[in-house]
Design a protein around this motif. Sequence first.
Motif, short mmCIF file in Angstrom:
data_model
loop_
_atom_site.label_atom_id
_atom_site.label_comp_id
_atom_site.label_asym_id
_atom_site.label_seq_id
_atom_site.Cartn_x
_atom_site.Cartn_y
_atom_site.Cartn_z
N HIS A 14 2.46 4.70 -1.57
CA HIS A 14 3.81 5.15 -1.93
C HIS A 14 3.99 5.08 -3.45
O HIS A 14 4.63 5.93 -4.06
CB HIS A 14 4.88 4.27 -1.29
CG HIS A 14 4.89 4.26 0.19
ND1 HIS A 14 4.64 3.13 0.92
CD2 HIS A 14 5.14 5.24 1.08
CE1 HIS A 14 4.76 3.41 2.21
NE2 HIS A 14 5.06 4.68 2.34
N CYS A 15 3.46 4.01 -4.03
CA CYS A 15 3.54 3.85 -5.48
C CYS A 15 2.78 4.97 -6.18
O CYS A 15 3.26 5.54 -7.17
CB CYS A 15 2.97 2.49 -5.89
SG CYS A 15 3.76 1.07 -5.13
N ASP A 35 -5.47 6.69 -9.31
CA ASP A 35 -6.35 5.85 -8.49
C ASP A 35 -5.71 4.48 -8.30
O ASP A 35 -5.51 3.73 -9.28
CB ASP A 35 -7.72 5.70 -9.14
CG ASP A 35 -8.67 4.92 -8.27
OD1 ASP A 35 -9.06 5.43 -7.21
OD2 ASP A 35 -8.98 3.76 -8.62
N LEU A 36 -5.36 4.19 -7.06
CA LEU A 36 -4.64 2.94 -6.78
C LEU A 36 -5.47 1.71 -7.14
O LEU A 36 -4.97 0.76 -7.74
CB LEU A 36 -4.26 2.90 -5.29
CG LEU A 36 -3.63 1.61 -4.78
CD1 LEU A 36 -2.34 1.31 -5.53
CD2 LEU A 36 -3.37 1.72 -3.29
N ALA A 37 -6.74 1.73 -6.78
CA ALA A 37 -7.57 0.54 -6.94
C ALA A 37 -7.69 0.11 -8.40
O ALA A 37 -7.65 -1.09 -8.72
CB ALA A 37 -8.95 0.77 -6.34
N ALA A 60 9.23 5.88 -12.64
CA ALA A 60 8.75 5.57 -11.29
C ALA A 60 8.82 4.08 -10.98
O ALA A 60 8.69 3.67 -9.83
CB ALA A 60 7.33 6.08 -11.10
N GLY A 61 9.03 3.27 -12.01
CA GLY A 61 9.18 1.83 -11.79
C GLY A 61 7.96 1.00 -12.17
O GLY A 61 7.87 -0.17 -11.80
N THR B 11 3.68 -3.90 1.03
CA THR B 11 3.37 -4.45 -0.29
C THR B 11 4.46 -4.21 -1.33
O THR B 11 4.42 -4.80 -2.40
CB THR B 11 2.07 -3.84 -0.85
OG1 THR B 11 2.22 -2.42 -0.89
CG2 THR B 11 0.88 -4.22 0.01
N CYS B 12 5.38 -3.31 -1.04
CA CYS B 12 6.40 -3.00 -2.06
C CYS B 12 7.64 -2.45 -1.40
O CYS B 12 7.69 -2.27 -0.18
CB CYS B 12 5.84 -2.00 -3.09
SG CYS B 12 5.68 -0.32 -2.46
N GLN B 13 8.65 -2.17 -2.22
CA GLN B 13 9.92 -1.70 -1.67
C GLN B 13 9.81 -0.31 -1.05
O GLN B 13 10.64 0.06 -0.21
CB GLN B 13 11.01 -1.73 -2.76
CG GLN B 13 11.44 -3.14 -3.13
CD GLN B 13 12.01 -3.94 -1.96
OE1 GLN B 13 12.58 -3.38 -1.02
NE2 GLN B 13 11.84 -5.25 -1.98
N HIS B 14 8.80 0.46 -1.43
CA HIS B 14 8.59 1.74 -0.76
C HIS B 14 8.20 1.51 0.70
O HIS B 14 8.62 2.24 1.59
CB HIS B 14 7.46 2.53 -1.41
CG HIS B 14 7.70 2.92 -2.83
ND1 HIS B 14 6.93 2.45 -3.85
CD2 HIS B 14 8.62 3.72 -3.38
CE1 HIS B 14 7.36 2.97 -4.99
NE2 HIS B 14 8.39 3.74 -4.74
#
Lengths: 65, 65
Positions: A14-15, A35-37, A60-61, B11-14
């Motif tokens: 989601h992030c 890339d999340l990782a 986006a935070g 893991t997060c607010q999303h």
Amino acid sequence: MSKTYTVSGMTCQHCVASVTEEIQEIEGAQGVDVDLATGRVTVIGEDFSDDEVRAAVEEAGYSLT
Amino acid sequence: MSKTYTVSGMTCQHCVASVTEEIQEIEGAQGVDVDLATGRVTVIGEDFSDDEVRAAVEEAGYSLT
């Protein structure tokens, strides 16, 4: 042209989606890969600035490291 | 009536938002509270089943523990 940044604070897909969406709104950004990782964000395009990318990531935070 | 479950993987607010949205779609669920730190999910309402909550949580991409 592409530039790569590192974003901290992303924990899930989601992030990744949030960061991707905000960066896609930058005029001149033609593509974005997140890339999340690793937190690596690559922006493809012309005529965008680091400040615009930073602002999008913060919108986006998250933050650039 | 309220029931409390524990959800893993948020893991997060999303993630919290995704779980909240799916549970709100359950007929009979009148309120939902999700705590990210503990994974506790409290559902307020009548005539909903554990199976419906489990399905909603899984639809969001997480699981009950």
